[in-house]
Write an enzyme that holds these catalytic residues in place. Sequence first.
Site, PDB file in Angstrom:
ATOM      1  N   GLU A 149       0.033  -8.948  -1.435  1.00 25.23           N
ATOM      2  CA  GLU A 149      -0.726  -8.382  -0.069  1.00 25.23           C
ATOM      3  C   GLU A 149      -1.833  -7.879  -0.394  1.00 25.23           C
ATOM      4  OE1 GLU A 149       0.434  -5.697   3.168  1.00 25.23           O
ATOM      5  OE2 GLU A 149       1.364  -7.563   4.052  1.00 25.23           O
ATOM      6  N   HIS A 155       4.577   5.491  13.256  1.00 20.80           N
ATOM      7  CA  HIS A 155       5.002   6.459  12.233  1.00 20.80           C
ATOM      8  C   HIS A 155       3.906   7.039  11.352  1.00 20.80           C
ATOM      9  CE1 HIS A 155       4.207   3.641   8.945  1.00 20.80           C
ATOM     10  NE2 HIS A 155       4.511   2.844   9.798  1.00 20.80           N
ATOM     11  N   ARG A 200       1.238   8.537   8.810  1.00 19.67           N
ATOM     12  CA  ARG A 200       1.090  10.128   8.576  1.00 19.67           C
ATOM     13  C   ARG A 200      -0.234  10.730   9.320  1.00 19.67           C
ATOM     14  NH1 ARG A 200       4.043   9.433   4.179  1.00 19.67           N
ATOM     15  NH2 ARG A 200       4.575  11.359   3.186  1.00 19.67           N
ATOM     16  N   ASP A 242       0.690  -1.265   0.087  1.00 20.82           N
ATOM     17  CA  ASP A 242      -0.106  -0.104  -0.192  1.00 20.82           C
ATOM     18  C   ASP A 242       0.725   1.340   0.213  1.00 20.82           C
ATOM     19  OD1 ASP A 242       1.207  -0.060   2.493  1.00 20.82           O
ATOM     20  OD2 ASP A 242      -0.616  -0.518   3.718  1.00 20.82           O
ATOM     21  N   GLU A 284      -2.719   5.115   2.661  1.00 17.96           N
ATOM     22  CA  GLU A 284      -2.512   3.813   2.109  1.00 17.96           C
ATOM     23  C   GLU A 284      -3.735   3.060   1.655  1.00 17.96           C
ATOM     24  OE1 GLU A 284      -1.084   5.171   4.648  1.00 17.96           O
ATOM     25  OE2 GLU A 284       1.048   4.992   4.512  1.00 17.96           O
ATOM     26  N   HIS A 312      11.328   5.859  14.188  1.00 16.79           N
ATOM     27  CA  HIS A 312      11.164   5.911  12.718  1.00 16.79           C
ATOM     28  C   HIS A 312      12.112   7.178  12.275  1.00 16.79           C
ATOM     29  CE1 HIS A 312       9.511   6.541   8.635  1.00 16.79           C
ATOM     30  NE2 HIS A 312       8.896   5.487   8.765  1.00 16.79           N
TER      31      HIS A 312
HETATM   32  C1  UD1 Z   1       6.012   5.160   4.217  1.00 16.36           C
HETATM   33  C2  UD1 Z   1       4.644   4.387   3.513  1.00 16.36           C
HETATM   34  C3  UD1 Z   1       4.089   3.875   4.563  1.00 16.36           C
HETATM   35  C4  UD1 Z   1       4.815   2.833   5.312  1.00 16.36           C
HETATM   36  C5  UD1 Z   1       5.923   3.437   5.869  1.00 16.36           C
HETATM   37  C6  UD1 Z   1       6.680   2.417   6.492  1.00 16.36           C
HETATM   38  C7  UD1 Z   1       3.747   6.216   1.869  1.00 16.36           C
HETATM   39  C8  UD1 Z   1       2.732   7.096   1.524  1.00 16.36           C
HETATM   40  N1  UD1 Z   1       4.080   5.870   3.116  1.00 16.36           N
HETATM   41  O1  UD1 Z   1       5.864   6.169   5.270  1.00 16.36           O
HETATM   42  O2  UD1 Z   1       2.601   3.347   4.041  1.00 16.36           O
HETATM   43  O3  UD1 Z   1       3.941   2.543   6.426  1.00 16.36           O
HETATM   44  O4  UD1 Z   1       6.592   4.011   4.885  1.00 16.36           O
HETATM   45  O5  UD1 Z   1       7.674   2.830   7.342  1.00 16.36           O
HETATM   46  O6  UD1 Z   1       4.295   5.239   1.004  1.00 16.36           O
HETATM   47  N2  UD1 Z   1      13.229   8.766   6.319  1.00 16.36           N
HETATM   48  C9  UD1 Z   1      14.590   8.804   6.382  1.00 16.36           C
HETATM   49  N3  UD1 Z   1      15.320   7.552   6.091  1.00 16.36           N
HETATM   50  C10 UD1 Z   1      14.853   6.329   5.927  1.00 16.36           C
HETATM   51  C11 UD1 Z   1      13.392   6.570   5.756  1.00 16.36           C
HETATM   52  C12 UD1 Z   1      12.605   7.682   6.035  1.00 16.36           C
HETATM   53  O7  UD1 Z   1      15.342   9.559   6.672  1.00 16.36           O
HETATM   54  O8  UD1 Z   1      15.208   5.263   5.470  1.00 16.36           O
HETATM   55  C13 UD1 Z   1      12.711  10.093   6.520  1.00 16.36           C
HETATM   56  C14 UD1 Z   1      12.900  10.868   5.370  1.00 16.36           C
HETATM   57  O9  UD1 Z   1      12.997  12.334   6.136  1.00 16.36           O
HETATM   58  C15 UD1 Z   1      11.500  10.856   4.778  1.00 16.36           C
HETATM   59  C16 UD1 Z   1      10.476  10.727   5.870  1.00 16.36           C
HETATM   60  O10 UD1 Z   1      11.108   9.720   6.761  1.00 16.36           O
HETATM   61  O11 UD1 Z   1      10.987  12.043   4.260  1.00 16.36           O
HETATM   62  C17 UD1 Z   1       9.348  10.081   5.586  1.00 16.36           C
HETATM   63  O12 UD1 Z   1       9.290   8.924   4.826  1.00 16.36           O
HETATM   64  P1  UD1 Z   1       7.903   8.309   3.614  1.00 16.36           P
HETATM   65  O13 UD1 Z   1       8.467   7.225   2.719  1.00 16.36           O
HETATM   66  O14 UD1 Z   1       7.717   9.704   3.048  1.00 16.36           O
HETATM   67  O15 UD1 Z   1       6.984   8.143   4.806  1.00 16.36           O
HETATM   68  P2  UD1 Z   1       6.806   6.999   5.786  1.00 16.36           P
HETATM   69  O16 UD1 Z   1       5.827   7.634   7.072  1.00 16.36           O
HETATM   70  O17 UD1 Z   1       8.025   6.516   6.100  1.00 16.36           O
HETATM   71  N1  UDP Z   2      10.687  -3.081  11.817  1.00 17.28           N
HETATM   72  C1  UDP Z   2      12.163  -3.210  11.668  1.00 17.28           C
HETATM   73  N2  UDP Z   2      12.914  -2.297  12.573  1.00 17.28           N
HETATM   74  C2  UDP Z   2      12.594  -1.443  13.531  1.00 17.28           C
HETATM   75  C3  UDP Z   2      10.843  -1.390  13.488  1.00 17.28           C
HETATM   76  C4  UDP Z   2      10.173  -2.277  12.652  1.00 17.28           C
HETATM   77  O1  UDP Z   2      12.901  -3.979  11.157  1.00 17.28           O
HETATM   78  O2  UDP Z   2      13.095  -0.860  14.034  1.00 17.28           O
HETATM   79  C5  UDP Z   2      10.099  -3.945  10.913  1.00 17.28           C
HETATM   80  C6  UDP Z   2       8.920  -4.587  11.391  1.00 17.28           C
HETATM   81  O3  UDP Z   2       9.264  -5.996  11.901  1.00 17.28           O
HETATM   82  C7  UDP Z   2       7.954  -4.797  10.320  1.00 17.28           C
HETATM   83  C8  UDP Z   2       8.323  -3.605   9.589  1.00 17.28           C
HETATM   84  O4  UDP Z   2       9.238  -3.283   9.717  1.00 17.28           O
HETATM   85  O5  UDP Z   2       8.320  -6.128   9.537  1.00 17.28           O
HETATM   86  C9  UDP Z   2       7.183  -2.684   9.549  1.00 17.28           C
HETATM   87  O6  UDP Z   2       7.635  -1.626   9.003  1.00 17.28           O
HETATM   88  P1  UDP Z   2       6.643  -0.050   9.373  1.00 17.28           P
HETATM   89  O7  UDP Z   2       6.107  -0.160  10.752  1.00 17.28           O
HETATM   90  O8  UDP Z   2       7.721   0.931   9.093  1.00 17.28           O
HETATM   91  O9  UDP Z   2       5.657  -0.005   8.000  1.00 17.28           O
HETATM   92  P2  UDP Z   2       4.107  -0.500   8.141  1.00 17.28           P
HETATM   93  O10 UDP Z   2       4.237  -2.085   8.237  1.00 17.28           O
HETATM   94  O11 UDP Z   2       3.426  -0.021   9.040  1.00 17.28           O
HETATM   95  O12 UDP Z   2       4.077  -0.238   6.505  1.00 17.28           O
END
Ligand code: UD1
Ligand code: UDP
Length: 371
Positions: A124, A211, A213, A102, A138, A244
């Site tokens: 999924e 995390h 949004r 998603d 999502e 996160h």
């Molecule tokens: C994204 C997905 C969400 C998923 C989540 C998993 C969308 C819209 N959202 O949300 O569905 O649950 O990933 O964690 O697709 N950042 C870093 N390094 C990283 C990752 C993130 O610095 O490795 C920071 C960056 O500043 C980035 C912010 O996190 O801009 C948000 O990342 P983003 O992928 O936009 O949103 P998530 O909340 O991570």
């Molecule tokens: N996870 C990880 N390290 C962490 C936190 C979560 O490897 O510090 C793993 C967790 O086991 C799961 C996945 O990340 O498999 C979930 O990711 P997240 O919560 O970021 O995204 P979502 O599942 O909500 O899309």
Amino acid sequence: MSSKESVRKILVVFGTRPEAIKMSPLVHELKKRPEFDVRVCVTGQHREMLDQVLDVFKITPDYDFSIMKKNQDLFDITTAVMNNMRGLLKELSPDLVLVHGDTTTAFVSALSAFYLQIPVGHVEAGLRTYDIYSPYPEEINRQGIGLLASFHFAPTETARKNLISEGKKPQNVYVTGNTVIDALKYTVQKEYNNPLFDWVGKDRLILITAHRRENIGDAMRTMFIAIHNILNDYDDVKAIYPVHLNPKVRELANEIFDGSDRIRLIEPLGVVDFHNFMDKAYMILTDSGGIQEEASSLGKPALVLRDTTERPEGIAAGTLKLVGTSTEKVYAACKSLLDDKNEYEKMSKSTNPYGNGQASKQIADIIEEKL
Ligand code: UD1
Ligand code: UDP
């Protein structure tokens, strides 16, 4: 199947940590089969959190768009993925594009494939809340991919029923289990240990992630305050919170938990560490999607800090409780799990609505037969 002409080119696309965790077992399964030419494209929607998973599962992407920007919004992700995907799909011309779940990476990649009339397989598929703003964006990403995909790999019967009720053709919907169980088989180790466990000692460990949004802002603040209050009121409870990398989440976590010596705010854990921390925890507090599935399968009581869930299986089985984000509700739900042994026991049963760890194999078999 051995002739060169019959080799089918599959492009597997992902961009964030959870997609990587759940697609890696499938990438390995597909790569074992000589009838597939498998290419991996990462959009780099995440960077460090994605690379952690690629390292663990030893996957080297063939293409990496490296799109991540600090504080990126949905427009940034959408346009960057789309602009990069056009060139790659035209050049590669795959027989199938596989996306997961998603995220905006998944939805936009599926849309790009559709624009070039390339079939999409959705791993999924069929999870739904039918509330377009929860989880946001999502729910719509998932429904959108559902409209575009030719193959729907549903993890459970509930997901299959959602898809059928929306009019998907039954012959295109397959119940395969969830590839997260394939990943858990690889990561959870009985002999695992970590120096932080010495700090926890005999206390009860709460493992936290947050995390979403739609939670960023007031909802996250009120749930963090509840956790802060629990840690003040129970002297045999400690918390570990791998925060996160989203700067907005980090700012708030630092503000609310500043000065508390019963919680450790740490960097995101590698997936092997995280799964073993889950296994060690007394309970989990999370707004994550994937962690709900993992908690159900490990038999770890988890309080879901959201108003809706697209994963009703764990709620029905009793391992998960949907508690919302208000300080009162989160505090009361934690208190009940900490004080009431019966309640705790009831929620600690491992149920596995997500299959037997063969999801990747089943998906690869279906692609082999149908593509
Ligand atoms: C994204 C997905 C969400 C998923 C989540 C998993 C969308 C819209 N959202 O949300 O569905 O649950 O990933 O964690 O697709 N950042 C870093 N390094 C990283 C990752 C993130 O610095 O490795 C920071 C960056 O500043 C980035 C912010 O996190 O801009 C948000 O990342 P983003 O992928 O936009 O949103 P998530 O909340 O991570
Ligand atoms: N996870 C990880 N390290 C962490 C936190 C979560 O490897 O510090 C793993 C967790 O086991 C799961 C996945 O990340 O498999 C979930 O990711 P997240 O919560 O970021 O995204 P979502 O599942 O909500 O899309």
